[in-house]
Design an enzyme around this catalytic site. Sequence first.
Site, PDB file in Angstrom:
ATOM      1  N   CYS A 102      62.830  30.884  25.427  1.00 54.19           N
ATOM      2  CA  CYS A 102      63.830  30.439  26.402  1.00 54.19           C
ATOM      3  C   CYS A 102      64.142  31.555  27.401  1.00 54.19           C
ATOM      4  O   CYS A 102      63.256  31.994  28.121  1.00 54.19           O
ATOM      5  CB  CYS A 102      65.071  29.942  25.656  1.00 54.19           C
ATOM      6  N   ALA A 103      65.367  32.021  27.449  1.00 49.43           N
ATOM      7  CA  ALA A 103      65.750  33.107  28.353  1.00 49.43           C
ATOM      8  C   ALA A 103      65.384  34.477  27.784  1.00 49.43           C
ATOM      9  O   ALA A 103      65.314  35.464  28.520  1.00 49.43           O
ATOM     10  CB  ALA A 103      67.254  33.051  28.634  1.00 49.43           C
TER      11      ALA A 103
END
Length: 181
Positions: A102-103
Amino acid sequence: MAKVLVPLADGCEELEAVTIIDLLRRAGVEVIVAGLKPGVVKASRGVQLVPDVTLDQALADAYDMVVLPGGMPGAAHLKDDVRVVDLLKKMASAGKYTAAICAAPMVLAEAGLLRGKQATSYPGFLDGVPDVTLRAEAVVQDGTVLTSRGPGTAMDFALQLVETLVGRAKREQVETALVRP
């Protein structure tokens, strides 16, 4: 037995964190969940997660892999923690696995681990990072670095972590028990 560290920060993506921890443990991998600070970690959707130890305690041990869940602002907290960045650099220099979803691949970039690599992330989080070849696949493994896109790819990511650490047969055993299509 393979040993994995999963650092958790307030604001982490709970679906990713729990999926990673759960599937690795189903595969017989020893997973240490470490909070950046003492106490409960409040995830991005309000779920409260209880780490096994603090990061300071966890850093006394050696690991085969470090896996970073994403979510915001959890991934930003990981990126801003010098202990996490230093550990990632040490893992890479020792030829050990580092992984992020994800991030959180931005934390790998902060540690310099994505230079010359292929990687993926939640859209936008690796934009502008030099010397990275961005890919759109759910999971990208380039040598000892594994990355994934987001909550929807968490199970694929965790299964790839299982395969990388303990082999294809164990991945298939875990995946079959999950009744995946």
